[in-house]
Design an enzyme around this catalytic site. Sequence first.
Site, PDB file in Angstrom:
ATOM      1  N   PRO A 122      10.936 -38.192  16.688  1.00 27.61           N
ATOM      2  CA  PRO A 122      11.414 -37.732  17.994  1.00 27.61           C
ATOM      3  C   PRO A 122      12.289 -36.494  17.880  1.00 27.61           C
ATOM      4  O   PRO A 122      12.983 -36.308  16.886  1.00 27.61           O
ATOM      5  CB  PRO A 122      12.229 -38.913  18.531  1.00 27.61           C
ATOM      6  CG  PRO A 122      12.412 -39.854  17.408  1.00 27.61           C
ATOM      7  CD  PRO A 122      11.463 -39.504  16.313  1.00 27.61           C
ATOM      8  N   ASP A 123      12.219 -35.619  18.885  1.00 28.93           N
ATOM      9  CA  ASP A 123      13.147 -34.482  18.917  1.00 28.93           C
ATOM     10  C   ASP A 123      14.449 -34.949  19.563  1.00 28.93           C
ATOM     11  O   ASP A 123      14.682 -36.153  19.708  1.00 28.93           O
ATOM     12  CB  ASP A 123      12.511 -33.284  19.643  1.00 28.93           C
ATOM     13  CG  ASP A 123      12.231 -33.555  21.111  1.00 28.93           C
ATOM     14  OD1 ASP A 123      12.623 -34.640  21.597  1.00 28.93           O
ATOM     15  OD2 ASP A 123      11.629 -32.698  21.772  1.00 28.93           O
ATOM     16  N   PHE A 124      15.317 -34.019  19.911  1.00 27.97           N
ATOM     17  CA  PHE A 124      16.564 -34.413  20.557  1.00 27.97           C
ATOM     18  C   PHE A 124      16.416 -34.540  22.069  1.00 27.97           C
ATOM     19  O   PHE A 124      16.861 -35.490  22.664  1.00 27.97           O
ATOM     20  CB  PHE A 124      17.647 -33.360  20.283  1.00 27.97           C
ATOM     21  CG  PHE A 124      18.329 -33.546  18.954  1.00 27.97           C
ATOM     22  CD1 PHE A 124      18.142 -34.683  18.202  1.00 27.97           C
ATOM     23  CD2 PHE A 124      19.183 -32.574  18.480  1.00 27.97           C
ATOM     24  CE1 PHE A 124      18.772 -34.847  16.981  1.00 27.97           C
ATOM     25  CE2 PHE A 124      19.834 -32.725  17.268  1.00 27.97           C
ATOM     26  CZ  PHE A 124      19.625 -33.864  16.513  1.00 27.97           C
ATOM     27  N   ARG A 125      15.787 -33.522  22.658  1.00 28.48           N
ATOM     28  CA  ARG A 125      15.954 -33.368  24.100  1.00 28.48           C
ATOM     29  C   ARG A 125      14.797 -33.802  24.972  1.00 28.48           C
ATOM     30  O   ARG A 125      14.936 -33.801  26.187  1.00 28.48           O
ATOM     31  CB  ARG A 125      16.305 -31.900  24.407  1.00 28.48           C
ATOM     32  CG  ARG A 125      17.676 -31.527  23.900  1.00 28.48           C
ATOM     33  CD  ARG A 125      18.022 -30.087  24.157  1.00 28.48           C
ATOM     34  NE  ARG A 125      19.331 -29.773  23.605  1.00 28.48           N
ATOM     35  CZ  ARG A 125      19.542 -29.493  22.321  1.00 28.48           C
ATOM     36  NH1 ARG A 125      18.541 -29.461  21.482  1.00 28.48           N
ATOM     37  NH2 ARG A 125      20.756 -29.251  21.876  1.00 28.48           N
ATOM     38  N   ASN A 196      14.677 -28.102  11.133  1.00 27.02           N
ATOM     39  CA  ASN A 196      14.354 -29.501  10.883  1.00 27.02           C
ATOM     40  C   ASN A 196      14.899 -29.987   9.543  1.00 27.02           C
ATOM     41  O   ASN A 196      15.016 -29.227   8.588  1.00 27.02           O
ATOM     42  CB  ASN A 196      12.838 -29.707  10.956  1.00 27.02           C
ATOM     43  CG  ASN A 196      12.324 -29.470  12.361  1.00 27.02           C
ATOM     44  OD1 ASN A 196      13.115 -29.424  13.301  1.00 27.02           O
ATOM     45  ND2 ASN A 196      11.025 -29.308  12.502  1.00 27.02           N
ATOM     46  N   ASP A 198      13.530 -32.934   8.328  1.00 26.09           N
ATOM     47  CA  ASP A 198      12.559 -33.943   7.904  1.00 26.09           C
ATOM     48  C   ASP A 198      11.811 -33.559   6.629  1.00 26.09           C
ATOM     49  O   ASP A 198      11.078 -34.369   6.059  1.00 26.09           O
ATOM     50  CB  ASP A 198      11.564 -34.236   9.041  1.00 26.09           C
ATOM     51  CG  ASP A 198      10.897 -32.967   9.583  1.00 26.09           C
ATOM     52  OD1 ASP A 198      10.575 -32.067   8.789  1.00 26.09           O
ATOM     53  OD2 ASP A 198      10.700 -32.883  10.816  1.00 26.09           O
ATOM     54  N   HIS A 215      19.552 -25.998   8.698  1.00 28.74           N
ATOM     55  CA  HIS A 215      20.471 -27.099   8.974  1.00 28.74           C
ATOM     56  C   HIS A 215      20.521 -28.099   7.824  1.00 28.74           C
ATOM     57  O   HIS A 215      20.913 -29.249   8.005  1.00 28.74           O
ATOM     58  CB  HIS A 215      20.101 -27.774  10.294  1.00 28.74           C
ATOM     59  CG  HIS A 215      20.266 -26.836  11.466  1.00 28.74           C
ATOM     60  ND1 HIS A 215      19.831 -27.133  12.732  1.00 28.74           N
ATOM     61  CD2 HIS A 215      20.841 -25.612  11.540  1.00 28.74           C
ATOM     62  CE1 HIS A 215      20.116 -26.111  13.538  1.00 28.74           C
ATOM     63  NE2 HIS A 215      20.720 -25.177  12.838  1.00 28.74           N
ATOM     64  N   CYS A 226      34.749 -35.512  -4.659  1.00 24.53           N
ATOM     65  CA  CYS A 226      34.864 -34.650  -5.856  1.00 24.53           C
ATOM     66  C   CYS A 226      33.887 -33.482  -5.832  1.00 24.53           C
ATOM     67  O   CYS A 226      33.901 -32.653  -6.735  1.00 24.53           O
ATOM     68  CB  CYS A 226      34.698 -35.467  -7.141  1.00 24.53           C
ATOM     69  SG  CYS A 226      32.999 -36.010  -7.442  1.00 24.53           S
ATOM     70  N   CYS A 250      33.608 -40.753  -8.852  1.00 24.13           N
ATOM     71  CA  CYS A 250      34.899 -40.991  -8.169  1.00 24.13           C
ATOM     72  C   CYS A 250      34.817 -42.026  -7.048  1.00 24.13           C
ATOM     73  O   CYS A 250      35.818 -42.271  -6.371  1.00 24.13           O
ATOM     74  CB  CYS A 250      35.433 -39.667  -7.618  1.00 24.13           C
ATOM     75  SG  CYS A 250      34.595 -39.140  -6.117  1.00 24.13           S
ATOM     76  N   THR A 287      10.983 -25.441  19.651  1.00 22.37           N
ATOM     77  CA  THR A 287      12.447 -25.488  19.670  1.00 22.37           C
ATOM     78  C   THR A 287      12.972 -25.151  21.058  1.00 22.37           C
ATOM     79  O   THR A 287      12.381 -24.336  21.762  1.00 22.37           O
ATOM     80  CB  THR A 287      13.074 -24.546  18.614  1.00 22.37           C
ATOM     81  OG1 THR A 287      14.493 -24.488  18.826  1.00 22.37           O
ATOM     82  CG2 THR A 287      12.520 -23.132  18.668  1.00 22.37           C
ATOM     83  N   ASP A 313       8.073 -26.024  26.921  1.00 26.50           N
ATOM     84  CA  ASP A 313       8.647 -25.302  28.062  1.00 26.50           C
ATOM     85  C   ASP A 313       9.236 -23.960  27.638  1.00 26.50           C
ATOM     86  O   ASP A 313       9.441 -23.697  26.453  1.00 26.50           O
ATOM     87  CB  ASP A 313       9.699 -26.166  28.786  1.00 26.50           C
ATOM     88  CG  ASP A 313      10.414 -27.111  27.848  1.00 26.50           C
ATOM     89  OD1 ASP A 313      10.529 -28.296  28.156  1.00 26.50           O
ATOM     90  OD2 ASP A 313      10.833 -26.652  26.741  1.00 26.50           O
TER      91      ASP A 313
END
Length: 366
Positions: A122-125, A196, A198, A215, A226, A250, A287, A313
């Site tokens: 799934p995308d975000f929006r 992405n 993924d 990202h 550390c 650590c 995007t 869109d």
Amino acid sequence: MALWGRRSLGALRLWGPGGERPGPVRAPQSPQSRVWRPVCAGADGVRARAATEPRWREPGSVIGGRRAISLSVGASGIFGSGGNSEKEKLSLQDIAELIRVRACQKVVVMVGAGISTPSGIPDFRSPGSGLYSNLQQYNIPYPEAIFELDFFSHNPKPFFTLAKELYPGNYRPNATHYFLRLLHDKGLLLRLYTQNIDGLERVSGIPTSKLVEAHGTFASATCTVCRRSCPGEDFWADVMADRVPCCPVCTGIVKPDIVFFGEPLPQRFLLHVVDFPMADLLLILGTSLEVEPFASLSEAVRSTVPRLLINRDLVGPFTWRPRSRDVTQLGDVIHSIERLVELLGWTEEMQDLVQRETGKLDRQDR
Ligand code: CNA
């Protein structure tokens, strides 16, 4: 990664013309008030210039001591003198022709979550199916929390639930990823900038040298205490067993190298200062162009360079500052890619590539 509003990934730092210390860049509050701009190459190579300086060099100007690409190929007069008349408007067919006759051979591509929805991620929006509408399973107070360092240090579990979901092997590349691979195989891909996480660009066989994973990636991880770095494989057994991975040295929490709010983008993101002025075609796929500084790269190619948006869109500058050589192909990304591949005459090669690569993945899964 991981921004739901028009917010910036924290402290991307760019070096000023005098080599002064880096400073943070701000994200715009609205398209009209955009203050952050990608930087273009200075005379001495990749060093960045101040955002207030003149923007993109035009064809024929000098970049890094060499002449910028001049789009002089006689591809049906497509690279005309500019202007906005209907007559000069490009179509998807024109873009295919430019690629086919190699009038464009330094293609820069920007992609987002929309290219992976056909793979089942799934995308975000997207209303209904997007992660934004389905956050109950993560048990977080608000969507951004899953990628916030403060929240992560207090409760890393929601992030690792998402990481488990995106585990390499759970999903496969689709026709869009393989189209980009074919573009690379044909020597036409200058660079693929992806938001992405993924990893499907890698799985499709595009070499990491051609990728800017803006990202971040699950392919490596760093101890939050550390700062010891380790390969991604080292923590997957823990993630799959619903354990929070800890540093063997650590005992600090090990965080995959995904960019959280307030973290700098990977060094490779700075490649944009050389790639975008060199590009002779920009493809933008799947995007919302909502996340800065990534989104502003869409304006970093020269004004004569055609930009093709393939998305469900209309988004970003294609809405509020369209250029005369923009082409938009709205609808499902797979349909649009199949159409483009057909116009390019690459259908058979694509089928062969997909079959070959799918076979490889099937064998790995056995
Ligand atoms: P977004 O903001 O969710 O936008 C996705 C865009 O793609 C929207 O405009 C959709 O309309 C469009 N879209 C979705 N499916 C299709 C389709 N089948 N055909 C055509 N268009 C489609 O995602 P962005 O990538 O723009 O936002 C950046 C965020 C999302 C980054 O921080 C990513 O890391 C993050 N993200 C990544 C993944 C992933 O790695 N697959 C998944 C979800 C979110």
